[in-house]
Write a protein that holds these residues in place. Structure first.
Motif, PDB file in Angstrom:
ATOM      1  N   LEU A 133      11.837   0.584  -7.294  1.00 40.80           N
ATOM      2  CA  LEU A 133      10.777   0.165  -8.223  1.00 40.80           C
ATOM      3  C   LEU A 133       9.487  -0.111  -7.470  1.00 40.80           C
ATOM      4  CD1 LEU A 133       9.832  -0.820 -11.103  1.00 40.80           C
ATOM      5  CD2 LEU A 133      10.436  -3.115 -10.314  1.00 40.80           C
ATOM      6  N   PHE A 134       9.581  -0.854  -6.364  1.00 38.16           N
ATOM      7  CA  PHE A 134       8.369  -1.205  -5.626  1.00 38.16           C
ATOM      8  C   PHE A 134       7.791   0.010  -4.912  1.00 38.16           C
ATOM      9  CE2 PHE A 134      10.795  -5.268  -5.781  1.00 38.16           C
ATOM     10  CZ  PHE A 134       9.974  -5.882  -6.710  1.00 38.16           C
ATOM     11  N   LYS A 135       8.678   0.888  -4.418  1.00 41.52           N
ATOM     12  CA  LYS A 135       8.163   2.094  -3.764  1.00 41.52           C
ATOM     13  C   LYS A 135       7.383   2.937  -4.763  1.00 41.52           C
ATOM     14  CE  LYS A 135      11.305   2.519   0.069  1.00 41.52           C
ATOM     15  NZ  LYS A 135      12.436   3.230   0.660  1.00 41.52           N
ATOM     16  N   ARG A 136       7.929   3.064  -5.967  1.00 41.81           N
ATOM     17  CA  ARG A 136       7.269   3.900  -6.965  1.00 41.81           C
ATOM     18  C   ARG A 136       5.994   3.279  -7.491  1.00 41.81           C
ATOM     19  NH1 ARG A 136      11.472   5.513 -11.528  1.00 41.81           N
ATOM     20  NH2 ARG A 136       9.647   6.383 -12.580  1.00 41.81           N
ATOM     21  N   SER A 137       5.943   1.958  -7.598  1.00 41.40           N
ATOM     22  CA  SER A 137       4.778   1.347  -8.239  1.00 41.40           C
ATOM     23  C   SER A 137       3.709   0.982  -7.221  1.00 41.40           C
ATOM     24  CB  SER A 137       5.204   0.121  -9.037  1.00 41.40           C
ATOM     25  OG  SER A 137       5.798  -0.831  -8.185  1.00 41.40           O
ATOM     26  N   ILE A 138       4.067   0.241  -6.208  1.00 45.61           N
ATOM     27  CA  ILE A 138       3.050  -0.239  -5.264  1.00 45.61           C
ATOM     28  C   ILE A 138       2.555   0.917  -4.399  1.00 45.61           C
ATOM     29  CG2 ILE A 138       2.618  -1.848  -3.364  1.00 45.61           C
ATOM     30  CD1 ILE A 138       4.803  -3.635  -4.637  1.00 45.61           C
ATOM     31  N   GLY A 139       3.448   1.839  -4.063  1.00 42.47           N
ATOM     32  CA  GLY A 139       3.009   3.050  -3.362  1.00 42.47           C
ATOM     33  C   GLY A 139       3.458   3.085  -1.917  1.00 42.47           C
ATOM     34  N   GLU A 140       3.881   4.253  -1.487  1.00 41.68           N
ATOM     35  CA  GLU A 140       4.433   4.445  -0.139  1.00 41.68           C
ATOM     36  C   GLU A 140       3.406   4.148   0.954  1.00 41.68           C
ATOM     37  OE1 GLU A 140       7.496   5.350   0.792  1.00 41.68           O
ATOM     38  OE2 GLU A 140       8.414   6.111  -1.054  1.00 41.68           O
TER      39      GLU A 140
ATOM     40  N   TYR B 127      -2.028   1.311  -7.603  1.00 42.04           N
ATOM     41  CA  TYR B 127      -2.006   1.666  -9.022  1.00 42.04           C
ATOM     42  C   TYR B 127      -3.236   1.260  -9.833  1.00 42.04           C
ATOM     43  CZ  TYR B 127       0.186  -3.019  -9.110  1.00 42.04           C
ATOM     44  OH  TYR B 127       0.491  -4.340  -8.934  1.00 42.04           O
ATOM     45  N   TYR B 128      -4.273   0.776  -9.177  1.00 47.91           N
ATOM     46  CA  TYR B 128      -5.438   0.328  -9.935  1.00 47.91           C
ATOM     47  C   TYR B 128      -6.327   1.473 -10.411  1.00 47.91           C
ATOM     48  CZ  TYR B 128      -4.396  -4.487  -8.889  1.00 47.91           C
ATOM     49  OH  TYR B 128      -3.786  -5.706  -8.826  1.00 47.91           O
ATOM     50  N   SER B 129      -7.012   1.263 -11.537  1.00 47.72           N
ATOM     51  CA  SER B 129      -8.028   2.193 -12.024  1.00 47.72           C
ATOM     52  C   SER B 129      -9.111   1.349 -12.691  1.00 47.72           C
ATOM     53  CB  SER B 129      -7.417   3.149 -13.059  1.00 47.72           C
ATOM     54  OG  SER B 129      -6.844   2.404 -14.113  1.00 47.72           O
ATOM     55  N   HIS B 130     -10.283   1.905 -12.856  1.00 46.83           N
ATOM     56  CA  HIS B 130     -11.388   1.148 -13.482  1.00 46.83           C
ATOM     57  C   HIS B 130     -11.611  -0.191 -12.760  1.00 46.83           C
ATOM     58  CE1 HIS B 130     -12.281   3.952 -16.630  1.00 46.83           C
ATOM     59  NE2 HIS B 130     -11.010   4.004 -16.996  1.00 46.83           N
ATOM     60  N   THR B 131     -11.624  -1.266 -13.579  1.00 46.14           N
ATOM     61  CA  THR B 131     -12.033  -2.569 -13.061  1.00 46.14           C
ATOM     62  C   THR B 131     -11.132  -3.111 -11.938  1.00 46.14           C
ATOM     63  OG1 THR B 131     -12.501  -2.977 -15.388  1.00 46.14           O
ATOM     64  CG2 THR B 131     -12.730  -4.855 -13.877  1.00 46.14           C
TER      65      THR B 131
ATOM     66  N   ALA C 179       4.999  -5.176 -10.837  1.00 49.88           N
ATOM     67  CA  ALA C 179       6.008  -4.122 -10.947  1.00 49.88           C
ATOM     68  C   ALA C 179       7.185  -4.582 -11.802  1.00 49.88           C
ATOM     69  CB  ALA C 179       6.483  -3.713  -9.550  1.00 49.88           C
ATOM     70  N   GLY C 180       7.676  -5.781 -11.548  1.00 44.54           N
ATOM     71  CA  GLY C 180       8.818  -6.295 -12.306  1.00 44.54           C
ATOM     72  C   GLY C 180       8.479  -6.498 -13.772  1.00 44.54           C
ATOM     73  N   ILE C 181       7.259  -6.966 -14.032  1.00 40.48           N
ATOM     74  CA  ILE C 181       6.865  -7.199 -15.424  1.00 40.48           C
ATOM     75  C   ILE C 181       6.766  -5.866 -16.174  1.00 40.48           C
ATOM     76  CG2 ILE C 181       5.030  -8.051 -16.928  1.00 40.48           C
ATOM     77  CD1 ILE C 181       4.457 -10.197 -14.773  1.00 40.48           C
ATOM     78  N   VAL C 182       6.154  -4.867 -15.537  1.00 40.22           N
ATOM     79  CA  VAL C 182       6.055  -3.553 -16.180  1.00 40.22           C
ATOM     80  C   VAL C 182       7.467  -2.999 -16.412  1.00 40.22           C
ATOM     81  CG1 VAL C 182       5.294  -1.163 -15.888  1.00 40.22           C
ATOM     82  CG2 VAL C 182       3.769  -3.034 -15.270  1.00 40.22           C
ATOM     83  N   ARG C 183       8.323  -3.143 -15.408  1.00 44.21           N
ATOM     84  CA  ARG C 183       9.715  -2.695 -15.559  1.00 44.21           C
ATOM     85  C   ARG C 183      10.363  -3.382 -16.753  1.00 44.21           C
ATOM     86  NH1 ARG C 183      13.495  -5.142 -16.304  1.00 44.21           N
ATOM     87  NH2 ARG C 183      13.321  -6.591 -14.579  1.00 44.21           N
ATOM     88  N   ALA C 184      10.139  -4.688 -16.885  1.00 46.26           N
ATOM     89  CA  ALA C 184      10.738  -5.430 -18.004  1.00 46.26           C
ATOM     90  C   ALA C 184      10.186  -4.958 -19.351  1.00 46.26           C
ATOM     91  CB  ALA C 184      10.478  -6.927 -17.834  1.00 46.26           C
TER      92      ALA C 184
ATOM     93  N   TYR D 161      -4.793  -1.189 -14.475  1.00 44.21           N
ATOM     94  CA  TYR D 161      -3.852  -0.231 -13.888  1.00 44.21           C
ATOM     95  C   TYR D 161      -3.245   0.668 -14.960  1.00 44.21           C
ATOM     96  CZ  TYR D 161      -0.645  -4.113 -15.044  1.00 44.21           C
ATOM     97  OH  TYR D 161       0.042  -5.123 -15.676  1.00 44.21           O
ATOM     98  N   ASP D 162      -4.118   1.464 -15.583  1.00 41.76           N
ATOM     99  CA  ASP D 162      -3.697   2.269 -16.728  1.00 41.76           C
ATOM    100  C   ASP D 162      -2.593   3.269 -16.407  1.00 41.76           C
ATOM    101  OD1 ASP D 162      -5.462   0.920 -18.302  1.00 41.76           O
ATOM    102  OD2 ASP D 162      -7.023   2.460 -18.271  1.00 41.76           O
ATOM    103  N   GLY D 163      -2.469   3.674 -15.150  1.00 43.17           N
ATOM    104  CA  GLY D 163      -1.495   4.724 -14.839  1.00 43.17           C
ATOM    105  C   GLY D 163      -0.092   4.223 -14.506  1.00 43.17           C
ATOM    106  N   LEU D 164       0.052   2.931 -14.323  1.00 44.22           N
ATOM    107  CA  LEU D 164       1.326   2.449 -13.757  1.00 44.22           C
ATOM    108  C   LEU D 164       2.524   2.604 -14.694  1.00 44.22           C
ATOM    109  CD1 LEU D 164       2.885   1.174 -11.449  1.00 44.22           C
ATOM    110  CD2 LEU D 164       2.294  -1.069 -12.356  1.00 44.22           C
ATOM    111  N   VAL D 165       2.297   2.334 -15.980  1.00 47.31           N
ATOM    112  CA  VAL D 165       3.434   2.377 -16.903  1.00 47.31           C
ATOM    113  C   VAL D 165       4.051   3.781 -16.931  1.00 47.31           C
ATOM    114  CG1 VAL D 165       4.208   2.033 -19.267  1.00 47.31           C
ATOM    115  CG2 VAL D 165       2.527   0.475 -18.293  1.00 47.31           C
ATOM    116  N   THR D 166       3.209   4.815 -17.031  1.00 51.70           N
ATOM    117  CA  THR D 166       3.763   6.181 -17.024  1.00 51.70           C
ATOM    118  C   THR D 166       4.382   6.498 -15.665  1.00 51.70           C
ATOM    119  OG1 THR D 166       1.460   6.839 -16.813  1.00 51.70           O
ATOM    120  CG2 THR D 166       2.594   7.539 -18.797  1.00 51.70           C
ATOM    121  N   GLN D 167       3.767   6.007 -14.608  1.00 53.41           N
ATOM    122  CA  GLN D 167       4.310   6.244 -13.273  1.00 53.41           C
ATOM    123  C   GLN D 167       5.749   5.720 -13.168  1.00 53.41           C
ATOM    124  OE1 GLN D 167       1.266   5.316 -10.333  1.00 53.41           O
ATOM    125  NE2 GLN D 167       2.851   4.625  -8.930  1.00 53.41           N
ATOM    126  N   LEU D 168       6.037   4.669 -13.953  1.00 54.33           N
ATOM    127  CA  LEU D 168       7.387   4.093 -13.920  1.00 54.33           C
ATOM    128  C   LEU D 168       8.262   4.596 -15.065  1.00 54.33           C
ATOM    129  CD1 LEU D 168       6.637   0.414 -12.825  1.00 54.33           C
ATOM    130  CD2 LEU D 168       7.532   2.303 -11.465  1.00 54.33           C
TER     131      LEU D 168
END
Ligand code: ATP
Ligand code: MG
Length: 424
Positions: free
Chosen positions: A52-59, A263-267, A87-92, A288-295
């Motif tokens: 989860l952290f590798k996919r969200s926070i980034g390698e 995973y940040y975008s915009h602001t 990451a955990g909150i988005v996963r939840a 971080y508009d892209g994170l949910v789809t990324q997960l």
């Protein structure tokens, strides 16, 4: 193990009773404000699957490359202590199907773990207060979250913070910028350190976030992302700025501000202090508009921030000193066999009748004199004195400890009323 060896793990701290009042105040204020702004609490596990952290926070982040507390559980799964909450909150939100056609404002608080070099304001177990909003695409919620952070910081009493603000634009507008950066840093490869060389391949934007002093002029002369923003990104950013202007929140637009996570975008924004050495950021966040789809969730705009509790508490200590714990209102002195038989019962009766009363009972006996000393040290305003003579007559002495006043004798049945009157 010898006595000297008994220590907490490096970079992990005990928060002792003399220091918890500052934590409790901060957490109490945060809780009250979250409720006032319509944010609800979410609690998620302290460990998640490492993937989860590798996919969200980034390698290509420091966190994933060198800071994670990762272990294999007895079943052979790789788990990691959470280095951050998002990451955990988005996963939840995804796991529980909370994103489809819904909007949520949530908050979370608790310990995070990063294997960093411990120093002032930087620990291996630290605590964050965290807010996230899902399903809101406009700049209004970005601004609202910044206003919420500003109000919380103001309420705690921390002073001299600067708000830095920037836009990272959309993923598309960043792609063009990325090429410019690769060309720029590629032309200065010999000056880059090992971390930056690695990032040049994976995520060149992160080079801008380097703390290496030798790279600072190179970074200062790098092309600016602001110049590559597309129209939609520019409008979003202007919207955020307008809302902040309207409520009089000062900020500095810092075109060099990029966040450590991918995973940040915009602001993006950070509240900074100059009073904690090189640990300047006390609260950071962004969209971080892209994170949910990324997960693996359906496209959902999202924005959030995290505040480092250790840094706020330390700043408050530097700027105002430690707040003290609330003293009891009254201290119950119990001396003699008959009194000891009845003392706890009297205390419970008083607690039943005066729910607001903070009452400390002298457990463990002792002479009148030594108990009165403890009463004084406790900071209580009054001592309630119960000896055998008082117990026989179902009365207690009430002695003022902070102001000169004669001691009075009050019946047990009248005592609750008398205390309530004095408390108001
Ligand atoms: P820094 O640049 O100081 O390393 P960061 O960008 O890694 O911070 P975030 O991941 O955005 O920080 O975390 C949000 C907040 O959590 C930070 O602004 C900071 O106040 C706090 N924080 C981050 N790492 C630590 C740590 N190791 N110890 C204490 N607080 C931390
Ligand atoms: Mg960091």
């Amino acid at each position: 193990m010898t006595r000297q060896q008994i220590q907490p793990p490096r970079g992990m701290n005990d928060v002792l009773p003399v220091h918890t009042p500052a934590w409790q105040q901060l957490e109490g204020m945060a809780r009250a404000l979250f409720s006032a702004y319509g944010y609800q609490e979410i609690r998620v596990p302290i460990v998640e699957y490492t993937a989860l952290f590798k996919r969200s926070i980034g390698e290509y982040t420091d966190i994933v490359q060198k800071e994670m507390f990762t272990f294999e559980d007895p079943g052979g799964d790789s788990l990691t202590l959470r280095p951050e909450a998002t990451a955990g909150i988005v996963r939840a939100m995804i796991s529980n199907g909370l994103l489809h056609n819904q909007r949520h404002r949530v908050w979370c608080a608790g310990p995070m773990f990063r294997h960093e070099k411990p120093q002032r304001g930087r620990f291996r177990q630290f605590h964050q207060i965290d807010v996230e909003a899902f399903g809101y695409a406009g700049p209004d919620i970005d601004a609202e979250q910044i206003m919420l952070s500003a109000r919380l910081l103001r309420r705690t009493g921390v002073r001299r913070l600067t708000l830095n603000l920037n836009s990272l634009g959309t993923a598309e507008s960043r792609r063009g910028y990325r090429d410019k950066l690769v060309a720029y840093f590629g032309a200065h490869k010999s000056r880059l350190d090992a971390d930056s060389l690695r990032r040049l391949e994976g995520n060149p934007l992160r080079i801008l976030d380097s703390k290496n002093p030798d790279l600072q002029d190179l970074i200062a002369a790098a092309p600016l992302l602001t110049e590559s923003l597309d129209e939609a990104s520019r409008q979003h950013f202007d919207g955020v700025c307008r809302h902040l202007d309207a409520v009089g929140i000062d900020y500095v637009v810092n075109p060099r501000l990029v966040r450590g996570l991918d995973y940040y975008s915009h602001t993006v924004f950070e509240w900074l202090t100059t009073e904690l050495g090189s640990q300047g950021a006390v609260c950071s966040g962004g969209r971080y508009d892209g994170l949910v789809t990324q997960l693996g969730g359906e496209p959902t705009p999202a924005v959030g921030w995290a505040m480092g509790q250790e840094r706020i508490v330390e700043l408050l200590r530097v700027q105002h000193g430690d707040p003290s714990a609330a003293a009891p209102d009254a201290y119950l002195v119990i001396a003699g066999a008959a009194a000891e038989a009845q003392g706890l019962m009297l205390a419970e009766r008083l607690r039943d009748a005066c729910p607001k009363l903070r009452l400390e009972v002298n457990c463990g006996g002792g002479s009148f004199k030594s108990q009165l000393k403890r009463a004084d040290k406790s900071g209580a305003r009054w001592a309630i004195i119960l000896g055998d003579m008082e117990t026989d007559r179902r009365v207690a002495g009430l002695k003022s400890l902070r102001v000169e006043a004669p001691q009075v004798e009050i019946g047990w049945d009248e005592l609750p009323q008398e205390l309530t009157k004095r408390l108001d």
